[in-house]
Scaffold this motif. Structure first.
Motif, PDB file in Angstrom:
ATOM      1  N   SER A   1       0.829  -1.213   0.000  1.00  0.00           N
ATOM      2  CA  SER A   1       0.000   0.000   0.000  1.00  0.00           C
ATOM      3  C   SER A   1       0.862   1.262   0.000  1.00  0.00           C
ATOM      4  O   SER A   1       0.628   2.185  -0.783  1.00  0.00           O
ATOM      5  N   ILE A   2       1.888   1.292   0.851  1.00  0.00           N
ATOM      6  CA  ILE A   2       2.766   2.462   0.930  1.00  0.00           C
ATOM      7  C   ILE A   2       3.614   2.591  -0.336  1.00  0.00           C
ATOM      8  O   ILE A   2       3.843   3.683  -0.851  1.00  0.00           O
ATOM      9  N   LEU A   3       4.040   1.460  -0.862  1.00  0.00           N
ATOM     10  CA  LEU A   3       4.942   1.442  -2.013  1.00  0.00           C
ATOM     11  C   LEU A   3       4.264   1.897  -3.296  1.00  0.00           C
ATOM     12  O   LEU A   3       4.857   2.616  -4.104  1.00  0.00           O
ATOM     13  N   THR A   4       3.018   1.498  -3.507  1.00  0.00           N
ATOM     14  CA  THR A   4       2.383   1.681  -4.813  1.00  0.00           C
ATOM     15  C   THR A   4       1.450   2.877  -4.905  1.00  0.00           C
ATOM     16  O   THR A   4       1.125   3.309  -6.011  1.00  0.00           O
ATOM     17  N   ASN A   5       1.002   3.440  -3.772  1.00  0.00           N
ATOM     18  CA  ASN A   5       0.072   4.568  -3.846  1.00  0.00           C
ATOM     19  C   ASN A   5       0.805   5.857  -4.161  1.00  0.00           C
ATOM     20  O   ASN A   5       1.870   6.133  -3.622  1.00  0.00           O
TER      21      ASN A   5
ATOM     22  N   PHE B   1       9.764  -1.046   4.782  1.00  0.00           N
ATOM     23  CA  PHE B   1       9.990  -1.547   3.426  1.00  0.00           C
ATOM     24  C   PHE B   1       9.257  -0.689   2.403  1.00  0.00           C
ATOM     25  O   PHE B   1       9.794  -0.364   1.340  1.00  0.00           O
ATOM     26  N   GLY B   2       8.018  -0.333   2.706  1.00  0.00           N
ATOM     27  CA  GLY B   2       7.240   0.472   1.770  1.00  0.00           C
ATOM     28  C   GLY B   2       7.873   1.820   1.508  1.00  0.00           C
ATOM     29  O   GLY B   2       7.975   2.257   0.356  1.00  0.00           O
ATOM     30  N   ILE B   3       8.322   2.498   2.583  1.00  0.00           N
ATOM     31  CA  ILE B   3       8.942   3.815   2.421  1.00  0.00           C
ATOM     32  C   ILE B   3      10.291   3.700   1.713  1.00  0.00           C
ATOM     33  O   ILE B   3      10.597   4.476   0.798  1.00  0.00           O
ATOM     34  N   ALA B   4      11.104   2.725   2.114  1.00  0.00           N
ATOM     35  CA  ALA B   4      12.450   2.571   1.539  1.00  0.00           C
ATOM     36  C   ALA B   4      12.403   2.239   0.053  1.00  0.00           C
ATOM     37  O   ALA B   4      13.321   2.595  -0.695  1.00  0.00           O
ATOM     38  N   LEU B   5      11.331   1.573  -0.374  1.00  0.00           N
ATOM     39  CA  LEU B   5      11.233   1.149  -1.770  1.00  0.00           C
ATOM     40  C   LEU B   5      10.351   2.061  -2.615  1.00  0.00           C
ATOM     41  O   LEU B   5       9.955   1.697  -3.719  1.00  0.00           O
ATOM     42  N   ARG B   6      10.017   3.256  -2.092  1.00  0.00           N
ATOM     43  CA  ARG B   6       9.141   4.160  -2.832  1.00  0.00           C
ATOM     44  C   ARG B   6       9.700   4.506  -4.214  1.00  0.00           C
ATOM     45  O   ARG B   6       8.949   4.739  -5.160  1.00  0.00           O
ATOM     46  N   PHE B   7      11.036   4.568  -4.329  1.00  0.00           N
ATOM     47  CA  PHE B   7      11.638   4.984  -5.605  1.00  0.00           C
ATOM     48  C   PHE B   7      12.339   3.815  -6.300  1.00  0.00           C
ATOM     49  O   PHE B   7      13.295   4.007  -7.051  1.00  0.00           O
TER      50      PHE B   7
ATOM     51  N   ASN C   1       9.937  -0.199 -11.395  1.00  0.00           N
ATOM     52  CA  ASN C   1       8.560  -0.659 -11.577  1.00  0.00           C
ATOM     53  C   ASN C   1       8.448  -2.167 -11.428  1.00  0.00           C
ATOM     54  O   ASN C   1       7.415  -2.689 -10.992  1.00  0.00           O
ATOM     55  N   GLU C   2       9.531  -2.883 -11.802  1.00  0.00           N
ATOM     56  CA  GLU C   2       9.511  -4.340 -11.667  1.00  0.00           C
ATOM     57  C   GLU C   2       9.366  -4.752 -10.202  1.00  0.00           C
ATOM     58  O   GLU C   2       8.628  -5.687  -9.875  1.00  0.00           O
ATOM     59  N   THR C   3      10.085  -4.040  -9.309  1.00  0.00           N
ATOM     60  CA  THR C   3       9.985  -4.342  -7.882  1.00  0.00           C
ATOM     61  C   THR C   3       8.592  -4.009  -7.360  1.00  0.00           C
ATOM     62  O   THR C   3       8.009  -4.775  -6.575  1.00  0.00           O
ATOM     63  N   LYS C   4       8.039  -2.874  -7.786  1.00  0.00           N
ATOM     64  CA  LYS C   4       6.680  -2.518  -7.372  1.00  0.00           C
ATOM     65  C   LYS C   4       5.675  -3.570  -7.841  1.00  0.00           C
ATOM     66  O   LYS C   4       4.765  -3.964  -7.102  1.00  0.00           O
ATOM     67  N   ASN C   5       5.866  -4.017  -9.074  1.00  0.00           N
ATOM     68  CA  ASN C   5       4.967  -5.044  -9.606  1.00  0.00           C
ATOM     69  C   ASN C   5       5.084  -6.346  -8.816  1.00  0.00           C
ATOM     70  O   ASN C   5       4.098  -7.067  -8.641  1.00  0.00           O
ATOM     71  N   LEU C   6       6.306  -6.634  -8.343  1.00  0.00           N
ATOM     72  CA  LEU C   6       6.504  -7.826  -7.528  1.00  0.00           C
ATOM     73  C   LEU C   6       5.674  -7.754  -6.249  1.00  0.00           C
ATOM     74  O   LEU C   6       5.005  -8.723  -5.868  1.00  0.00           O
TER      75      LEU C   6
END
Length: 412
Positions: free
Chosen positions: A72-76, A163-169, A172-177
């Motif tokens: 939720s944090i990563l993709t919004n 994890f969500g905050i650290a991976l915000r940037f 796209n492949e990681t977000k899709n994962l």
């Protein structure tokens, strides 16, 4: 198609609410008959089904919480439109106040549940908010693998958020994962929930056999407290928020949102499924076209006032059952945890229930006890989940309208 596949499809095609109602009726009937000396062996079999259902929930909940919150944090996307910050502020304020309403309702109408505490290890309940905060801090820095293995939900929440905050940037492949992982764990939980009628049948049968009608009466009282708190939220708290921002009678707007959004969400029991209805209502209300295409889908993810009420009330019901009396400070902290937890409750039927163990950990309530409370939540969820979804979804439009109209007022 084989006969077994046809049987499974016929089962899953039937309305889940109807199946749960049938499970409750069958379980209660078997429990009452067993009290008279009939079907004793059947109660044992049903009890096993109930334990399997609770065990499956216990197994899935830790990874579900971690993945959903991180995803939720990563993709919004929170910065794509003017006014979106005001909407997010309203979502967060509304969810926190909803949790406070749930806490107050629990103190005014404490509910005692029928739980199996035979294997519960005696734990010292936290005495002060300082002790709770100390436990909270140590749980936050727990090893992530240990947190998942031992159902340390505070640690899971912290690591999922990190994890969500650290991976915000990230790519796209990681977000899709993470999106795929969220879809996968959601599918597993949905499968477990498809088996809820059997588990609930077993839990009701053993509860009624052990306590007679006491268990069912406890469920009814709990449901009244939940629904009463959510009605208070919809008709008193949210209109006050609207009045503060709009400086006019909020009830025409509130009732429009409840009638045209809340009513359909009540029957679909899905905030996500109600997104098209909400978008159409926003067009009808002539709201900011740059705002609502973002705020409505976002609200289906993080605006969870009804969920915050459920998490607060069921957690405190577990505490009251175990003889734990929270202090004002711990109750306030519970409101904050319930609000944060509720923001990660979307996407799964009964998602708010799956986050109750996280809030329960504030009071040293074991995962075994917390999951029994989750199972009770599924029993009353026939009504509770419908009301909760109606409140959540209608408030998405209400807060979007407040943000849109208050922007127009500010520009005058």
């Amino acid at each position: 198609m084989s006969k077994f596949s046809t049987l499974v499809q016929n089962y899953t095609d039937k309305n889940l609410v109807l199946r749960i109602v049938i499970g409750v009726i069958v379980g209660a009937t078997v429990g009452f008959l067993a009290q008279k000396g009939y079907m004793l062996s059947l109660v044992g079999l049903f009890g096993t089904l109930g334990k399997l259902f609770v065990g499956a929930l216990k197994a899935a909940a830790p990874i579900l919480v971690f993945i959903l919150i991180a995803s939720s944090i990563l993709t919004n996307n929170f910065n794509n439109a003017k006014g979106i910050r005001k909407v997010i502020m309203l979502y967060l304020i509304g969810t926190f106040l909803a949790a406070v309403v749930g806490v107050i309702a629990s103190f005014m109408f404490p509910t005692i549940l029928v739980l199996d505490v035979s294997n519960e290890v005696t734990r010292a309940a936290p005495k002060t908010v300082v002790e709770v905060l100390e436990n909270l801090l140590f749980n936050i820095v727990d090893n992530p693998i240990s947190a998942l293995a031992n159902a340390n939900y505070i640690g899971i929440l912290a690591w999922g958020t990190g994890f969500g905050i650290a991976l915000r940037f990230c790519t796209n492949e990681t977000k899709n994962l993470f999106v795929d992982l969220a879809d996968a764990i959601t599918m597993i939980v949905r499968f477990i929930i498809q088996l809820a009628p059997f588990g609930i049948m077993g839990l009701v049968a053993t509860s009624v056999y052990s306590t007679g009608g006491q268990a069912l009466m406890g469920y009814g009282r709990l449901l009244l407290v939940l629904v009463g708190a959510m009605v208070f939220l919809a008709l008193i708290v949210n209109p006050i928020i609207a009045f503060i921002f709009l400086k006019k009678n909020p009830y025409p707007l509130v009732f429009t949102c409840l009638k045209e959004s809340g009513l359909t969400a009540f029957f679909t029991r899905s905030s996500a499924a109600n997104i098209p209805v909400n978008l159409n209502l926003c067009r009808k209300l002539k709201l900011d076209e740059e705002l609502y295409p973002i705020s409505i889908p976002l609200g289906a993810t993080i605006n969870m006032g009804g969920a915050a009420v459920v998490i607060s009330i069921l957690t405190l019901a577990a505490a009251h059952t175990l003889g734990i009396t929270p202090t004002f400070g711990t109750a306030l902290l519970l409101s904050l945890v319930a609000a944060v937890s509720a923001c990660g409750a979307s996407g799964v039927a009964g998602g708010s229930l799956m986050l109750i163990p996280l809030a329960s950990s504030l009071f040293n309530i074991s995962n075994d006890i917390a999951m029994q409370v989750v199972a009770i939540g599924f029993i009353i969820g026939v009504i509770q989940d419908s009301v909760e979804t109606g409140i959540n979804s209608s408030t998405d439009v209400l807060f979007t309208a407040i943000a849109s109209e208050s922007r127009e007022i500010d520009s005058l």
